[in-house]
Enzyme design. Structure first.
Site, mmCIF file in Angstrom:
data_model
loop_
_atom_site.group_PDB
_atom_site.id
_atom_site.type_symbol
_atom_site.label_atom_id
_atom_site.label_comp_id
_atom_site.label_asym_id
_atom_site.label_seq_id
_atom_site.Cartn_x
_atom_site.Cartn_y
_atom_site.Cartn_z
ATOM 1 N N CYS A 134 -33.173 -30.036 -17.600
ATOM 2 C CA CYS A 134 -31.808 -29.874 -17.088
ATOM 3 C C CYS A 134 -30.816 -29.757 -18.233
ATOM 4 C CB CYS A 134 -31.442 -31.048 -16.182
ATOM 5 S SG CYS A 134 -29.772 -30.940 -15.486
ATOM 6 N N CYS A 137 -27.529 -31.581 -17.615
ATOM 7 C CA CYS A 137 -27.637 -33.036 -17.758
ATOM 8 C C CYS A 137 -27.663 -33.465 -19.216
ATOM 9 C CB CYS A 137 -28.919 -33.539 -17.086
ATOM 10 S SG CYS A 137 -29.153 -33.018 -15.380
ATOM 11 N N ASP A 138 -28.429 -32.760 -20.033
ATOM 12 C CA ASP A 138 -28.735 -33.245 -21.382
ATOM 13 C C ASP A 138 -28.208 -32.387 -22.520
ATOM 14 O OD1 ASP A 138 -30.175 -35.365 -20.230
ATOM 15 O OD2 ASP A 138 -31.969 -34.119 -20.041
#
Length: 312
Positions: A134, A137-138
């Site tokens: 992701c 997300c990261d």
């Protein structure tokens, strides 16, 4: 056979949030944790885009807090795995891996979607230590660093384009000699000076002492001009798709061509009375914890509304 007012299948942000809402409405709720208690979020480290945590929060702690909130309100947790669902007659019959059968007046399907991986042992070894599925997300953790994205479709191109706004360099590792993405996404990637496309390239492994430091690649595998080499990177992002965990419900519930549950309009209704879907299992677009939690809230409210109407 025990009859449950509400059972939630799945224990990620959607499942826990749905339970918080149903329990606050006075509905006795059971959460079936399934194979991955806490959901996909437990495979990452720090979450920095969930509102209310200005310095971020450990992903596992966030999910543990959600779990505690649900159980504090009275939700029961079952460490069981659903193996069969019969949604033909009401109340619905669910069968679990310990041969337990229950009847459910309402069901919230919050089983999530599983990221597809290459199947390399190194993916598990470095999960949360440089390997991610992701970018949204990261990606924040790789500002001004070098990363690689695996995949050649729209998702891979979108992830690469997003990471290029943060990272110093992005390699797009593509197994085929062409991109499968739409023309507009192809042009966006090809015209981005930060993105370098590595066509006809496969990943053999990852290496690094305290996290990912590089990737071992093979160019034109098993061809006369095959070349194996190491590429220094800081992060390795998989973008070869997700598989929604909807298989058990497909005989009864409509899904799209990829298996994502189709809901009615902006609601979590599945078309089966009293059965609702929340989170990534019904979300092919965003796959974010905050959006999953919001859909869980919607599902919890719909459960309350459905049961109230059934009483009259």
């Amino acid at each position: 056979m025990e009859t449950l007012s509400c059972i939630i299948i799945g224990s990620g942000p959607a499942g826990y949030t749905a339970a918080i809402y149903t329990q606050r409405a006075g509905i006795e709720t059971v959460i079936c944790e399934g194979l991955q208690p806490g959901g996909q979020l437990t495979t990452t480290t720090t979450v920095e885009n969930f509102p209310g945590f200005p310095e971020g929060i450990d992903a596992n702690l966030l999910m543990e807090n959600m779990r505690k909130q649900a159980t504090h309100l009275g939700a029961k947790i079952w460490s069981k795995i659903l193996v069969k669902a019969d949604l033909e007659t009401y109340p619905y019959i669910l069968t679990f891996d310990d041969n337990t059968e229950v009847a459910a007046q309402t069901i919230v399907i919050a089983t999530g979607a599983t990221a597809k991986y290459l199947g390399l042992p190194d993916e598990k070894k470095y999960m949360g230590m440089g390997v991610s599925a992701c970018a949204t997300c990261d990606g924040f953790f790789y500002r001004k660093k070098t990363v690689a994205v695996v995949g050649g479709g729209d998702t891979a191109c979108e992830e690469a384009s997003y990471l290029a706004t943060l990272a110093a360099k992005v390699y797009l590792i593509v197994r085929k000699p062409f991109l499968r993405a739409s023309n507009i996404m192809q042009e966006r990637v090809k015209n981005n000076p930060k993105i370098e496309i590595l066509f006809e390239t496969n990943t053999l492994g990852l290496f690094g002492d305290n996290g990912v430091e590089g990737v071992k690649l093979v160019y034109r595998k098993e061809e006369n001009d095959e070349r194996i080499y190491n590429l220094p990177i800081d992060g390795f992002f998989l973008a070869i798709g997700h598989k929604p965990n909807s298989e058990l419900f497909k005989p009864w519930i409509k899904t799209d061509s990829n298996g994502y549950i189709l809901t009615e309009g902006k609601t979590p209704k599945t078309g089966i009375p009293g059965v609702f879907a929340a989170g990534d299992v019904a979300d092919p677009l965003y796959r974010q914890a905050i959006i999953a939690a919001a859909s869980g809230a919607s599902a919890g409210m719909e459960v309350e509304k459905y049961l109230a109407e059934k009483r009259f």
